[in-house]
Write an enzyme that holds these catalytic residues in place. Structure first.
Site, PDB file in Angstrom:
ATOM      1  N   ALA A   1     -13.928  43.155  22.676  1.00 38.71           N
ATOM      2  CA  ALA A   1     -14.404  41.846  23.127  1.00 38.71           C
ATOM      3  C   ALA A   1     -14.635  41.674  24.622  1.00 38.71           C
ATOM      4  O   ALA A   1     -15.375  40.775  25.021  1.00 38.71           O
ATOM      5  CB  ALA A   1     -13.443  40.763  22.645  1.00 38.71           C
TER       6      ALA A   1
ATOM      7  N   GLY B   1     -16.047  39.165  27.383  1.00 39.19           N
ATOM      8  CA  GLY B   1     -15.921  37.889  26.683  1.00 39.19           C
ATOM      9  C   GLY B   1     -17.214  37.169  26.382  1.00 39.19           C
ATOM     10  O   GLY B   1     -17.183  36.062  25.833  1.00 39.19           O
TER      11      GLY B   1
ATOM     12  N   GLU C   1      -9.216  43.619  22.937  1.00 39.42           N
ATOM     13  CA  GLU C   1      -9.718  44.593  23.914  1.00 39.42           C
ATOM     14  C   GLU C   1      -8.623  45.617  24.152  1.00 39.42           C
ATOM     15  O   GLU C   1      -7.523  45.259  24.584  1.00 39.42           O
ATOM     16  CB  GLU C   1     -10.100  43.899  25.220  1.00 39.42           C
ATOM     17  CG  GLU C   1     -10.438  44.835  26.358  1.00 39.42           C
ATOM     18  CD  GLU C   1     -11.527  45.852  26.017  1.00 39.42           C
ATOM     19  OE1 GLU C   1     -11.310  47.054  26.273  1.00 39.42           O
ATOM     20  OE2 GLU C   1     -12.578  45.447  25.485  1.00 39.42           O
TER      21      GLU C   1
ATOM     22  N   CYS D   1     -25.548  48.373  23.262  1.00 38.41           N
ATOM     23  CA  CYS D   1     -26.587  48.121  24.267  1.00 38.41           C
ATOM     24  C   CYS D   1     -27.197  49.460  24.688  1.00 38.41           C
ATOM     25  O   CYS D   1     -27.390  49.722  25.872  1.00 38.41           O
ATOM     26  CB  CYS D   1     -26.029  47.349  25.461  1.00 38.41           C
ATOM     27  SG  CYS D   1     -24.660  48.157  26.306  1.00 38.41           S
TER      28      CYS D   1
ATOM     29  N   LYS E   1     -19.592  37.695  24.148  1.00 43.53           N
ATOM     30  CA  LYS E   1     -19.802  37.454  22.720  1.00 43.53           C
ATOM     31  C   LYS E   1     -18.689  36.602  22.130  1.00 43.53           C
ATOM     32  O   LYS E   1     -18.937  35.766  21.255  1.00 43.53           O
ATOM     33  CB  LYS E   1     -19.969  38.792  21.992  1.00 43.53           C
ATOM     34  CG  LYS E   1     -21.254  39.505  22.425  1.00 43.53           C
ATOM     35  CD  LYS E   1     -21.390  40.899  21.849  1.00 43.53           C
ATOM     36  CE  LYS E   1     -22.720  41.532  22.244  1.00 43.53           C
ATOM     37  NZ  LYS E   1     -22.849  41.791  23.697  1.00 43.53           N
TER      38      LYS E   1
END
Length: 443
Positions: free
Chosen positions: A112, A115, A135, A233, A117
């Site tokens: 995560a 933060g 995380e 990504c 998303k």
């Protein structure tokens, strides 16, 4: 000019064919910049009126916007301090749009930090249901927690736990799980020089191994008919389609489903989506899978112990709020937490924070926490000062300075900017003693 590795260029040319020149051309332009409105704290009209630059909608989320390349010091703007928006590369909003959380869902964001998303999921949950943000790297988990506090999230758990341990402990609990996997970051080359320097084909292949392992863990956390979204990504098929295909081959009880979104283009697995710079974002891959098997495992509920100083906590809450404290409270050391209403068993899962920090016990009194005010609405408070976004007063407050206040304000007082809470102070005799955290102040 960005100098791309030749092996990367060869790979992209074979992937894109006739579109490869357009891709190369885009890579010599400035990267896309964006922000996302936080509907937990603010409306679009209020946000637009407060910003010194214009917003253009993106295709990736109804509340995601492009901002101008020359927008200055976005992080120091009063509305950023207030959590009214989150700075986010536009196509990074695509995974949560495909996940489609709705109020009442239990959602796990497994990778995560920082933060972006998680805060997007929280806004879509609108305070109902549960967000669990994990995380594995503890220092990054602290940044995640800070961003969830700033954006006023009440119904979240933040943990720093290995995915396998976390998902085993929470087996069968979640309606939706997001795996925004650590990747080689090819979609970030324009904005992150380190990603470009770190890139190699060996790194791509190592990422793919780790990504599949994370997906295997994530699968355990879902209930029957639960939705698993995998995103990266990066452009590499090895980290995208090939990871998803390998997972589906192992787990015949998961089915790839259509992403149901209009942005980007079909991936090499046509139900999944890809975003290239030509599509208006830096680069993203999103795949949606559904669990079609049942899950016999389910975590026990969490039963918090009533704090020994509960009366003190309730008294502090009454000092700050117009209403009574109705949510469960837990004491951890000297800290008092307002917990989400329904929690699974928390022990052994690396939990850093559950719910909202109410305050800290100090000798015979209790001091409220910054997070308590960030999660509140001005109309809920007994005492509040609302300042215009372009006023010298809000600029002084965000520098940590003491300031004049309305003589009618007394005690712990929220400070809002254009109706959005951004912190608090303590009023007495027409002065506000500033309690804005030192690490967050403008200089």
């Amino acid at each position: 000019m960005i100098e791309l590795p030749q092996s990367f260029k060869n790979k992209m040319e074979s992937m894109l064919g006739g579109e490869y020149p357009a891709f190369l051309n885009d890579y010599q332009k400035p990267y896309y910049r964006g922000i996302r409105l936080n509907t937990l704290k603010c409306g679009e009209r209020t946000l637009k009126a407060s910003l010194p630059f214009s917003l253009e909608p993106t295709p990736f989320s109804p509340v995601s916007y492009y901002i101008p390349q020359d927008a200055q010091k976005v992080g120091s703007l009063p509305m950023h301090h207030a959590g009214a928006f989150y700075s986010q590369e536009p196509s990074a909003a695509s995974a949560v749009t495909a996940l489609n959380p709705v109020p009442g869902d239990r959602v796990l964001d497994l990778c995560a930090a920082p933060g972006g998303k998680s805060t997007q999921i929280a806004a879509l949950l609108q305070g109902s249901g549960l967000l669990w943000s994990n995380e594995i790297v503890r220092s990054r988990a602290n940044v995640l927690l800070s961003n969830l506090e700033r954006t006023g999230v009440r119904n979240a758990v933040v943990s720093s736990c290995h995915p396998e341990a976390l998902c085993s402990g929470l087996a069968g609990y979640f309606d939706k799980v997001l795996v925004d996997a650590p990747c080689s970051g090819e979609g970030m080359f324009r904005r992150d020089e380190q990603a470009l320097q770190d890139w190699s084909q060996e790194h791509v292949e190592a990422c793919a191994v780790r990504q599949l392992a994370i997906l295997r863990s994530a699968a355990h956390a879902l209930k029957e008919n639960g939705v698993l979204v995998y995103s990266t990504c990066t452009f590499s098929p090895e980290e995208n389609e090939e990871v998803v295909s390998a997972f589906l081959k192992e787990r015949g009880d998961f089915a790839l489903t259509d992403c149901g979104v209009p942005f980007g283009r079909p991936a090499f697995l046509p139900q999944a989506r890809r975003v290239f710079p030509m599509d208006g974002g830096e680069g993203h891959f999103v795949a949606v899978m559904r669990r079609i098997s049942g899950s016999s495992a389910y975590p026990a509920p969490y039963l918090p112990k009533k704090p020994s100083m509960m009366e003190m906590a309730e008294d502090l809450y009454r000092q700050v709020f117009k209403m009574e404290l109705s949510s469960p409270v837990e004491q951890v050391g000297e800290s008092f937490l307002i917990l989400p209403r329904e929690l699974p068993y928390l022990k052994g899962l690396g939990v850093i924070r559950a719910g909202v920090l109410l305050g800290e016990a100090k000798k015979n009194r209790m001091e409220p926490a910054h997070a308590l005010f960030m999660s509140a609405k001005p109309q809920e408070l007994n005492s509040v000062i609302d300042l215009p976004h372009d006023s010298e007063q809000i600029a002084a407050f965000l520098r940590g300075e003491e300031m004049e206040s309305d003589p009618r304000c007394h005690g712990f007082t929220g400070v809002a900017v254009d109706g959005v809470l951004t912190g608090f102070g303590k009023c007495s005799g027409g002065r506000l003693k500033n309690r804005y955290p030192k690490g967050l102040r403008n200089h």
